[in-house]
Design an enzyme around this catalytic site. Structure first.
Site, PDB file in Angstrom:
ATOM      1  N   GLN A   1      -5.440   4.671  -0.828  1.00 54.52           N
ATOM      2  CA  GLN A   1      -5.394   3.198  -1.242  1.00 54.52           C
ATOM      3  C   GLN A   1      -6.227   2.487   0.048  1.00 54.52           C
ATOM      4  O   GLN A   1      -6.924   1.593   0.028  1.00 54.52           O
ATOM      5  CB  GLN A   1      -4.203   2.828  -1.541  1.00 54.52           C
TER       6      GLN A   1
ATOM      7  N   GLU B   1       5.349   1.949   0.005  1.00 50.57           N
ATOM      8  CA  GLU B   1       6.196   2.206  -1.079  1.00 50.57           C
ATOM      9  C   GLU B   1       5.330   2.089  -2.451  1.00 50.57           C
ATOM     10  O   GLU B   1       4.418   1.388  -2.691  1.00 50.57           O
ATOM     11  CB  GLU B   1       7.223   1.009  -1.052  1.00 50.57           C
TER      12      GLU B   1
ATOM     13  N   VAL C   1       0.959  -1.251   0.144  1.00 55.33           N
ATOM     14  CA  VAL C   1       0.015   0.242   0.075  1.00 55.33           C
ATOM     15  C   VAL C   1       0.923   1.077   0.031  1.00 55.33           C
ATOM     16  O   VAL C   1       1.808   1.351   0.665  1.00 55.33           O
ATOM     17  CB  VAL C   1      -1.010   0.152   1.231  1.00 55.33           C
ATOM     18  N   SER C   2       0.503   2.313  -0.823  1.00 55.76           N
ATOM     19  CA  SER C   2       1.320   3.391  -1.080  1.00 55.76           C
ATOM     20  C   SER C   2       0.817   4.660  -0.457  1.00 55.76           C
ATOM     21  O   SER C   2       1.622   5.491   0.242  1.00 55.76           O
ATOM     22  CB  SER C   2       1.677   3.693  -2.511  1.00 55.76           C
ATOM     23  N   THR C   3      -0.655   4.723  -0.353  1.00 54.36           N
ATOM     24  CA  THR C   3      -1.178   6.318   0.138  1.00 54.36           C
ATOM     25  C   THR C   3      -2.302   6.096   1.041  1.00 54.36           C
ATOM     26  O   THR C   3      -2.819   4.831   1.003  1.00 54.36           O
ATOM     27  CB  THR C   3      -1.432   7.067  -1.066  1.00 54.36           C
TER      28      THR C   3
END
Length: 487
Positions: free
Chosen positions: A14, A48, A9-11
């Protein structure tokens, strides 16, 4: 079948849409259980991006894959693994090479057939397009935001805070701003280099905005950042082809005159070793050997033979290689000759009233000549308008208009060349008189200056000075300045 779960997961967006780490892990474990698969490892990349393969746990997973630690890689969705077609191609080849399957819990892929591989490649291409398209929109929005003078970076620069009401605006942090002014004040004296200033701040326990120790790079970044005179710069480090600045976007912390003076000192010191820039040798940065053209270095001598005094001298660096025979040049004698050279230069290049010898016209005469030229150029424009009007009304032919325009163009070129010549001469005279004024001030105040102040003035005024040893005597006349050029 041994299964490796990979989640990412990046943000925050999300996570809000149901792609949180916990949600992915729970669903993938449930899926593996329904298939009677054994989960042997879970690889988690939290925060990331999937724009490339430089991810901590992805790297570990690919290493374990080569060690035959699992038979299948299970993801929640393909875009959790990658959003790059090229990266997908590399990983699928790696999976196939080590006989490892790839499975998405929410999408149907069959990588064992050509059609399946085509389908998964198309899906990855769409994911990459979505990422790049989103990136372009974000960049456009950030560019526009920056052009409006708004702050686009999460961490504000040292000396500023984000406005509590409008987070896109910066306000001065007075405690940090005083340190910024102190940094500029230290440097502008010429007595402190960036490394020494960093040491002083660290000794006082002062930290950077990110709560790190100061170093030469962070001090230099403060000294060169135009934000401290109110100018925001954007795309300074990346996308440099789209670099731009917005003036008066934030409140200034230092005066522009102080900022520009620091830039001049930095520019001068960039040509020389930093240690030379703050040493006790006045002329090292501009001195050249008149015999071989080599650089001159400083030498300190002290002892009872000299009455306990410390003396400063200069030697040609080519002496070490046996290619130059220039004896030592005393700094005290060189100071005497330097002031004498300045005095001689003034008398040779200036008239008694302070005007340059090259300036044969008075200021009033020059003003009248410029006015005459400007009137001539205005008359040419008016005549051109008349010829154009006459041509539009069929009063003159095409050839007549062409000939008249050529005549006017010749007259205009002549007047513009004359004006440019006057302006160039005036500019040269102004520059020469500015140098003379500066040299007069230097000559009158030289003996009241500290060593570092003398050095700073020499660096600002002199571009290069070639010296020689004329006779073997311990007198100022034994030293000669063969050539000197000013900045």
């Amino acid at each position: 079948m041994r299964v490796a779960i990979y989640v990412r997961v990046s943000t925050e967006e999300q996570a809000e849409e149901g792609y949180s780490i916990k949600a992915q892990v729970d669903r993938l474990n449930a899926y593996a259980s329904s298939q009677d698969w054994k989960v042997v490892h879970t690889y988690i990349d939290d925060g990331e991006s999937a724009k490339d393969m430089k991810r901590t746990q992805l790297t570990v997973m690919l290493t374990d894959l080569k060690k035959d630690k699992f038979d299948c890689v299970l993801v929640y969705r393909l875009d959790r693994l990658t959003r790059s077609v090229l990266d997908l191609y590399k990983m699928l080849n790696l999976f196939e090479e080590h006989n490892v399957k790839f499975k998405s819990a929410t999408e149907v892929y069959d990588t064992t057939t050509a059609m399946g591989r085509l389908f998964i490649t198309l899906v990855a291409a769409l994911a990459q397009w979505e990422r790049e398209n989103l990136g372009e929109r974000v960049r456009m929005g950030m560019n526009q935001k920056a052009k409006e003078g708004k702050w686009t970076v999460s961490l504000p620069p040292y000396g500023y805070n984000k406005d509590k009401v409008d987070g896109d605006q910066l306000v001065i942090n007075e405690e940090e701003a005083s340190i910024v002014r102190e940094i500029f004040n230290y440097y502008v004296t010429g007595q402190y280099g960036v490394g020494k200033i960093a040491s002083l701040l660290n000794q006082q326990g002062i930290k950077t905005k990110a709560q790190h120790d100061w170093n030469s790079n962070t001090i230099r970044y403060v000294l060169t950042n135009p934000i401290y005179i109110g100018t925001i710069r954007y795309n300074f480090r990346v996308n440099k082809e789209q670099y731009f600045e917005i003036e008066n976007a934030v409140p200034a912390i230092v005066e522009e005159a102080s900022f520009q003076e620091v830039q001049k000192i930095l520019s001068t010191r960039s040509k020389h070793h930093p240690r030379r820039a703050t040493s006790r040798f006045i002329f090292t940065s501009v001195l050249k050997c008149a015999r071989c053209g080599g650089n001159m270095a400083g030498k300190v001598s002290s002892g009872e033979a000299r009455g306990g005094y410390t003396t400063f001298s200069y030697y040609c660096v080519n002496q070490k290689h046996g290619t130059c025979d220039l004896p030592l040049i005393s700094q005290n004698y060189l100071e005497v000759q330097f002031l004498k050279t300045i005095k001689d230069w003034k008398y040779k290049n200036l008239l008694p009233n302070g005007l340059s010898k090259n300036n044969s016209s008075t200021t009033k005469d020059l003003e009248e000549k410029i006015k005459r030229i400007q009137k001539g150029l205005k008359d040419i424009d008016q005549r051109r308008s008349k010829w154009q009007y006459a041509w539009l009304n069929d009063l003159i032919s095409d050839d007549d208009l062409k000939n008249r325009n050529e005549e006017e163009q010749q007259k205009e070129n002549h007047l513009r060349n004359e004006l440019e010549s006057i302006q160039q001469d005036t500019s040269d005279d102004i520059k020469e008189n500015m140098i003379a004024t500066a040299l007069t001030s230097l000559e009158e105040n030289w003996n009241q200056l500290e060593l570092h102040e003398k050095k700073k003035l020499v660096e600002m005024l002199v571009e290069e000075m070639k010296v020689d040893k004329l006779i073997k005597k311990r007198t100022p006349d034994s030293v000669g300045i063969k050539e000197i050029s000013f900045n």
